[in-house]
Design an enzyme around this catalytic site. Structure first.
Site, PDB file in Angstrom:
ATOM      1  N   ARG A 122       4.300  -9.845   9.296  1.00  0.00           N
ATOM      2  CA  ARG A 122       4.372  -8.756   8.991  1.00  0.00           C
ATOM      3  C   ARG A 122       5.614  -7.980   9.897  1.00  0.00           C
ATOM      4  NH1 ARG A 122      -0.688  -5.511   6.233  1.00  0.00           N
ATOM      5  NH2 ARG A 122      -0.099  -6.066   4.144  1.00  0.00           N
ATOM      6  N   ASP A 130       6.128  -9.699   1.115  1.00  0.00           N
ATOM      7  CA  ASP A 130       4.682  -9.323   1.653  1.00  0.00           C
ATOM      8  C   ASP A 130       3.927  -9.207   0.606  1.00  0.00           C
ATOM      9  OD1 ASP A 130       2.353  -8.248   2.571  1.00  0.00           O
ATOM     10  OD2 ASP A 130       3.282  -6.967   3.800  1.00  0.00           O
ATOM     11  N   SER A 133       1.001  -6.589   0.200  1.00  0.00           N
ATOM     12  CA  SER A 133       1.302  -5.127   0.137  1.00  0.00           C
ATOM     13  C   SER A 133       1.554  -4.894  -1.448  1.00  0.00           C
ATOM     14  CB  SER A 133       2.540  -4.880   0.860  1.00  0.00           C
ATOM     15  OG  SER A 133       2.334  -4.651   2.191  1.00  0.00           O
ATOM     16  N   TYR A 230      -2.688  -3.179  12.714  1.00  0.00           N
ATOM     17  CA  TYR A 230      -3.870  -3.476  12.026  1.00  0.00           C
ATOM     18  C   TYR A 230      -5.041  -2.777  12.731  1.00  0.00           C
ATOM     19  CZ  TYR A 230      -2.215  -7.088   8.787  1.00  0.00           C
ATOM     20  OH  TYR A 230      -1.647  -7.696   7.814  1.00  0.00           O
TER      21      TYR A 230
HETATM   22  P1  NAD Z   1      -5.797  -3.711   5.603  1.00  0.00           P
HETATM   23  O1  NAD Z   1      -5.896  -4.189   4.105  1.00  0.00           O
HETATM   24  O2  NAD Z   1      -6.041  -4.969   6.535  1.00  0.00           O
HETATM   25  O3  NAD Z   1      -6.940  -2.717   5.819  1.00  0.00           O
HETATM   26  C1  NAD Z   1      -7.160  -1.612   5.044  1.00  0.00           C
HETATM   27  C2  NAD Z   1      -7.255  -0.139   5.808  1.00  0.00           C
HETATM   28  O4  NAD Z   1      -8.649  -0.364   6.528  1.00  0.00           O
HETATM   29  C3  NAD Z   1      -6.513  -0.201   7.227  1.00  0.00           C
HETATM   30  O5  NAD Z   1      -5.436   0.830   7.292  1.00  0.00           O
HETATM   31  C4  NAD Z   1      -7.706  -0.257   8.267  1.00  0.00           C
HETATM   32  O6  NAD Z   1      -6.991   0.286   9.345  1.00  0.00           O
HETATM   33  C5  NAD Z   1      -8.701   0.265   7.517  1.00  0.00           C
HETATM   34  N1  NAD Z   1     -10.051   0.123   8.349  1.00  0.00           N
HETATM   35  C6  NAD Z   1     -10.273  -1.150   8.875  1.00  0.00           C
HETATM   36  N2  NAD Z   1     -11.856  -0.790   9.242  1.00  0.00           N
HETATM   37  C7  NAD Z   1     -12.177   0.612   9.157  1.00  0.00           C
HETATM   38  C8  NAD Z   1     -13.191   1.403   9.187  1.00  0.00           C
HETATM   39  N3  NAD Z   1     -14.312   0.950   9.908  1.00  0.00           N
HETATM   40  N4  NAD Z   1     -13.334   2.689   8.742  1.00  0.00           N
HETATM   41  C9  NAD Z   1     -12.019   3.127   8.136  1.00  0.00           C
HETATM   42  N5  NAD Z   1     -10.994   2.299   7.762  1.00  0.00           N
HETATM   43  C10 NAD Z   1     -10.881   1.100   8.304  1.00  0.00           C
HETATM   44  O7  NAD Z   1      -4.761  -3.009   6.083  1.00  0.00           O
HETATM   45  P2  NAD Z   1      -3.103  -3.043   4.952  1.00  0.00           P
HETATM   46  O8  NAD Z   1      -3.219  -2.233   3.945  1.00  0.00           O
HETATM   47  O9  NAD Z   1      -2.703  -4.682   4.757  1.00  0.00           O
HETATM   48  O10 NAD Z   1      -2.105  -2.345   6.213  1.00  0.00           O
HETATM   49  C11 NAD Z   1      -2.380  -2.239   7.514  1.00  0.00           C
HETATM   50  C12 NAD Z   1      -1.110  -1.535   8.019  1.00  0.00           C
HETATM   51  O11 NAD Z   1      -0.158  -2.726   7.988  1.00  0.00           O
HETATM   52  C13 NAD Z   1      -0.710  -0.403   7.635  1.00  0.00           C
HETATM   53  O12 NAD Z   1      -0.330   0.532   8.745  1.00  0.00           O
HETATM   54  C14 NAD Z   1       0.458  -0.847   6.837  1.00  0.00           C
HETATM   55  O13 NAD Z   1       1.351   0.168   6.642  1.00  0.00           O
HETATM   56  C15 NAD Z   1       1.056  -2.084   7.748  1.00  0.00           C
HETATM   57  N6  NAD Z   1       1.997  -2.837   6.859  1.00  0.00           N
HETATM   58  C16 NAD Z   1       3.023  -3.247   7.727  1.00  0.00           C
HETATM   59  C17 NAD Z   1       4.077  -4.364   7.106  1.00  0.00           C
HETATM   60  C18 NAD Z   1       5.196  -4.725   7.582  1.00  0.00           C
HETATM   61  O14 NAD Z   1       5.617  -3.965   8.687  1.00  0.00           O
HETATM   62  N7  NAD Z   1       6.046  -5.614   6.989  1.00  0.00           N
HETATM   63  C19 NAD Z   1       3.669  -4.691   5.624  1.00  0.00           C
HETATM   64  C20 NAD Z   1       2.511  -4.127   4.972  1.00  0.00           C
HETATM   65  C21 NAD Z   1       1.657  -3.272   5.980  1.00  0.00           C
END
Ligand code: NAD
Length: 380
Positions: A122, A130, A133, A230
């Site tokens: 990421r 990605d 996403s 994460y």
């Molecule tokens: P994910 O699918 O791993 O998790 C989904 C969400 O669940 C996350 O926001 C996480 O904090 C939340 N979560 C975990 N445990 C929890 C709990 N007990 N209670 C409530 N919520 C809980 O996450 P994702 O959608 O893949 O994205 C994670 C982060 O990565 C985001 O900030 C996203 O913007 C970022 N991201 C960055 C890039 C990049 O830089 N290339 C790409 C994609 C996502």
């Protein structure tokens, strides 16, 4: 010149690894794209539409695969497909690398270079590649649309001569990519939206989408994010406090959409059976974490069940239920990844095996499993 094969997916996978748009672009990069007839059908990409952009349509998978330099798939290719590839063929798919280790090893033994798109680092350079996403965004959207269809009431407030219809209350648990899109979609439908997450960075994102943030904001919460962005597993004490807050909130909600995940772990259980019981009859829960064990105690993966008058859906592959967009975006993710492996001037494949993105996604090469997160595991 190099040959790219795309074959049809299994019966339960409506997506396809190529679109008319990416066929055109891959052809311009020097690729000969061979697509098995009908492979795009469930995404409404007809053979003719693919052919019009330069694809060769083959009658069988074997014809598409014969002598291919690259195989593009959505899911892990079958062993039969792997056996028909020449050693050194590049295979790119969502390999689901942590499941069915024995089959993964057999696939690796073909000598192909296996790349798993879910392992994409990421980093900003890899954002266009990605797949987590691109697919999660669609899943978040579809979860709200499906919930609205299952809910026996309207989503927006309506003031009519016969009286006022109240707006539905929608609660999103987990504000990653899927959760953010779920918030935006529910807002567009006119619901009153709230959301929770353990990562402090989400508080502002939730507010900026016009939703209310609900969470225990103590010191642990302020630290609850890894360098990679994460969530971290939370302490038992925090979970208890958060569960109390969430329980009081959930019982006032009409629709709850859960998307909470922690990489490499089972999904955290956020909604207990007691919380479900306290909800109003006719409420709807959509558990997007069903594939990883579910965020809700009553979730049955792949099914919709009714528990104490509450509908609980545990959809698998929700992105696949918007196949045109899911395939289109996935195919673009693959195109962006292949652009990294292609020498655009010479129009030949030239892989820099030291590139962070290549190393981060390479699962097997020369007959062996090579990804650091997988070499420690023994065959199941
Ligand atoms: P994910 O699918 O791993 O998790 C989904 C969400 O669940 C996350 O926001 C996480 O904090 C939340 N979560 C975990 N445990 C929890 C709990 N007990 N209670 C409530 N919520 C809980 O996450 P994702 O959608 O893949 O994205 C994670 C982060 O990565 C985001 O900030 C996203 O913007 C970022 N991201 C960055 C890039 C990049 O830089 N290339 C790409 C994609 C996502």
């Amino acid at each position: 010149m190099f040959t790219i094969a795309v074959t049809a997916e299994g019966a339960d996978e409506p997506r396809v690894a190529v679109s008319p748009e990416t066929v055109k672009k891959l052809t311009a990069l020097g690729g000969r794209v061979r697509v098995q007839s009908g492979a795009g059908w469930r995404s409404h990409f007809s053979d003719d539409a693919l052919k019009a952009q330069g694809a060769d349509i083959t009658g069988t998978a074997a014809e598409a695969l014969a002598g291919a330099d690259i195989l593009l798939k959505v899911r892990r290719p079958t062993l039969e497909e792997m056996k028909s590839l020449n050693p050194g063929t590049i295979v790119v798919a969502m390999l689901d690398p942590y499941s069915d280790r024995a089959a993964l090893e057999l696939a690796g033994q073909s000598g192909a270079s296996l790349f798993s798109m879910e392992l994409m680092p990421r980093i900003s350079r890899a954002q266009s590649m990605d797949v987590l996403s691109s697919q999660a965004n669609l899943a978040g959207y579809k979860a709200v649309v499906d919930a609205a269809a299952m809910f026996g009431q309207a989503m927006p407030m309506m003031m009519t001569a016969a009286g006022t219809v109240p707006a539905a209350k929608v609660f999103i648990m987990g504000v990653g990519v899927a959760g953010l899109q779920a918030i935006a979609t529910a807002r567009r439908l006119g619901a009153i939206v709230s959301a929770t997450d353990v990562r402090p960075a989400t508080k502002e994102q939730v507010a900026s989408l016009g939703a209310k943030f609900v969470a225990v904001e103590d010191d642990e919460f302020r630290e609850a994010q890894t360098a990679a962005g994460y969530a971290k597993p939370m302490s038992a004490e925090y979970q208890k406090k958060q569960a109390e807050l969430v329980a009081a909130h959930v019982k006032t909600q009409d629709i709850v959409i859960t998307t909470a995940l922690i990489p490499g772990r089972p999904a955290p259980k956020l909604i207990s059976s007691a919380m479900v019981k306290a909800m109003k009859p006719g409420s709807v829960i959509i558990d997007l974490a069903a594939e990883r064990g579910g965020n809700c105690e009553g979730t049955v993966a792949g099914q919709t069940v009714e528990v104490d008058g509450v509908l609980i859906a545990g959809p698998l592959n929700l992105a696949g239920s918007v196949p045109v967009n899911a395939s289109g975006l996935y195919a673009r993710n693959l195109l962006a990844f292949l652009e990294l492996l292609i020498d655009k001037k010479e129009k030949v494949l030239r892989v820099n095996w030291d590139d962070e993105i290549v190393k981060g996604t390479l699962v097997a090469k020369d007959g062996r499993i090579v990804h650091p997160s997988l070499v420690q595991q023994t065959a199941a």
